[in-house]
Scaffold this active site. Structure first.
Site, PDB file in Angstrom:
ATOM      1  N   PHE A  21     -20.738 -79.149 -12.659  1.00  0.00           N
ATOM      2  CA  PHE A  21     -20.471 -79.919 -13.870  1.00  0.00           C
ATOM      3  C   PHE A  21     -19.510 -79.132 -14.743  1.00  0.00           C
ATOM      4  O   PHE A  21     -19.797 -77.988 -15.103  1.00  0.00           O
ATOM      5  CB  PHE A  21     -21.750 -80.219 -14.653  1.00  0.00           C
ATOM      6  CG  PHE A  21     -21.476 -81.020 -15.901  1.00  0.00           C
ATOM      7  CD1 PHE A  21     -21.141 -82.360 -15.816  1.00  0.00           C
ATOM      8  CD2 PHE A  21     -21.506 -80.422 -17.144  1.00  0.00           C
ATOM      9  CE1 PHE A  21     -20.843 -83.102 -16.959  1.00  0.00           C
ATOM     10  CE2 PHE A  21     -21.214 -81.160 -18.298  1.00  0.00           C
ATOM     11  CZ  PHE A  21     -20.891 -82.494 -18.206  1.00  0.00           C
TER      12      PHE A  21
ATOM     13  N   ASP B 194     -16.698 -71.061 -14.974  1.00  0.00           N
ATOM     14  CA  ASP B 194     -17.193 -71.928 -16.027  1.00  0.00           C
ATOM     15  C   ASP B 194     -18.508 -71.336 -16.511  1.00  0.00           C
ATOM     16  O   ASP B 194     -19.546 -71.513 -15.892  1.00  0.00           O
ATOM     17  CB  ASP B 194     -17.369 -73.355 -15.505  1.00  0.00           C
ATOM     18  CG  ASP B 194     -17.849 -74.305 -16.611  1.00  0.00           C
ATOM     19  OD1 ASP B 194     -18.315 -73.813 -17.655  1.00  0.00           O
ATOM     20  OD2 ASP B 194     -17.771 -75.532 -16.398  1.00  0.00           O
TER      21      ASP B 194
ATOM     22  N   LYS C  32     -20.834 -74.106 -25.661  1.00  0.00           N
ATOM     23  CA  LYS C  32     -22.267 -74.202 -25.951  1.00  0.00           C
ATOM     24  C   LYS C  32     -22.747 -73.127 -26.925  1.00  0.00           C
ATOM     25  O   LYS C  32     -22.513 -73.258 -28.117  1.00  0.00           O
ATOM     26  CB  LYS C  32     -23.061 -74.237 -24.646  1.00  0.00           C
ATOM     27  CG  LYS C  32     -22.762 -75.525 -23.854  1.00  0.00           C
ATOM     28  CD  LYS C  32     -23.901 -76.007 -22.986  1.00  0.00           C
ATOM     29  CE  LYS C  32     -23.735 -77.465 -22.610  1.00  0.00           C
ATOM     30  NZ  LYS C  32     -23.061 -77.705 -21.363  1.00  0.00           N
TER      31      LYS C  32
END
Ligand SMILES: *Cc1c(COP(=O)(O)O)cnc(C)c1O
Length: 396
Positions: free
Chosen positions: A130, A215, A244
């Protein structure tokens, strides 16, 4: 039924938070939840952390936004601190994870372009990855639930099985730019890369002149007890995307790169109106201040071990439901023997515990990084009680 005011792309649940206090969320009717979801690994300092709140309030009153047309003392200062704390030599600030990954993809392509190899544009990515929801980042996953109906997608991605080094190496050809990989897959189900896999990707990059692009949007920034998750593997990336936790709830992301990997990113090649504005920098600095306090990351590791052993002790008592625990630090997952979404809803609606479902029937446990033993005990108690009374759906 008319369409809802909020575009109906999320299956929103009945929890409607209006306030946060440390590791707890409070709903419209005053109901309290132990928040072991942290806005999906975002609220690293929990809710209402006084240092983060004050930094944002003070900066909002001083200077919120200018433009990247002007010099940025705030951005330079924060970027230098990130450089000092990581592998990177340079930073591009964004407002989200997907934008940080987009910048990482662009940086990788421009590297080969700058080297006179514009044909080397393909990033090898992985099953159940993702990377975000922009057209570029959905092109970087082969999950049809994110891609269907959005074609034509961006060319320049190839897909291998996660943790299958041979499979990944077999995809290398004259068009390969590098690998784009999460050191621990989050949405995919808290799947840590194996040591051999990460080391093997790095080695292949060194041998073939490819870039290792990580990532770290979910796994990075203290979540696993290290500043960045790749530190667990003894390998360094060329480029990494962060977001995040980096803003502790303020929208902020960053693309980090070495000087060599960023060689193609010259004036005019990339930009963002908001990216790195003074308000975002103040939020980022406040979070980093706390993360770099002596003992903070060690405490994340210690709390992670305690939480993990609590979960592992609980599992055999409910072995009709729970299979195993996985992950690192405070990025943990419980693999279930039945639908994890249903169990996450049960914990939330009947036991006041917030977690997040992920792939492979995993329940993600992503508490604020500031939890103490009492929150862990409360989580285990709530999970045990939830499991004791839970009846899986008959068709699971
Ligand atoms: C959440 C996430 C993203 C996307 O971040 P957004 O801020 O939603 O754009 C990208 N990669 C990983 C690994 C993520 O967990």
């Amino acid at each position: 039924m008319p369409i809802t005011p909020l575009m109906p792309v999320y299956p929103r649940c009945g929890v409607r938070p209006v306030r946060g206090e440390g590791c707890y969320l409070i709903g419209e009717q005053g109901e309290r939840y132990l928040d072991f979801a942290s806005g999906i690994a975002v609220n690293a300092l929990g809710h209402g952390h006084p240092k983060l709140v004050k930094a944002i309030a003070d900066q909002a009153a001083t200077l919120m936004h200018v433009s990247n047309l002007y010099g940025s003392p705030q951005g330079e200062h924060f970027a230098q601190r990130l450089i000092d704390a990581t592998f990177a030599d340079t930073v591009f600030f964004t407002n989200s994870g997907a934008e940080a990954v987009e910048c990482a993809i662009k940086t990788a392509r421009r590297y080969h372009y700058a080297n006179g190899n514009p044909q080397r544009h393909t990033l090898i990515t992985f099953d159940t990855a993702f990377h975000g929801r922009t057209l570029g980042t959905i092109s970087a996953t082969n999950q049809s639930k994110m891609r269907d109906g959005f074609e034509p997608l961006l060319p320049g991605f190839a897909y291998a099985k996660f943790n299958d080094l041979e499979g990944a190496l077999a995809l290398i050809d004259d068009n390969t730019a590098g690998f784009l990989v999460e050191p621990i897959q989050g949405e995919g189900g808290i799947r840590p890369a194996s040591d051999a896999f990460m080391k093997g990707l790095r080695k292949a990059c060194d041998e073939h002149g490819l870039l290792l692009v990580l990532d770290e949007v979910q796994a990075g920034y203290g979540r696993t007890g290290k500043m960045l998750a790749h530190e667990h593997y003894g390998v360094t990336p060329d480029i990494a995307a962060l977001a995040k936790g980096i803003g502790g709830g303020f929208p902020l992301g960053a693309c980090l790169a070495t000087e060599e990997a960023a060689k193609g990113m010259v004036i005019g090649t990339h930009g963002s109106t908001y990216g790195g504005n003074p308000l975002a920098m103040a939020a980022g600095e406040a979070v980093l201040d706390v993360l770099l306090e002596p003992g903070f990351l060690e405490n994340v590791t210690a709390m992670g071990e305690r939480l993990r052993s609590g979960l592992e002790q609980m599992i055999p008592n409910h072995d009709h439901l729970f299979e195993s625990v996985r992950g690192k630090g405070l990025m943990l997952g419980i693999k279930l023997k039945s639908d994890s979404r249903r169990f996450v809803a049960h914990c939330r609606d009947n036991h006041g515990l917030l977690t997040v479902a992920a792939g492979e029937n995993v329940v993600r446990i992503l508490p604020p990084l500031v939890i103490d033993e009492s929150h862990i005990a409360e989580c285990i108690e709530k999970l045990s009680e939830a499991a004791r009374v839970y009846v899986p759906a008959s068709d699971d």
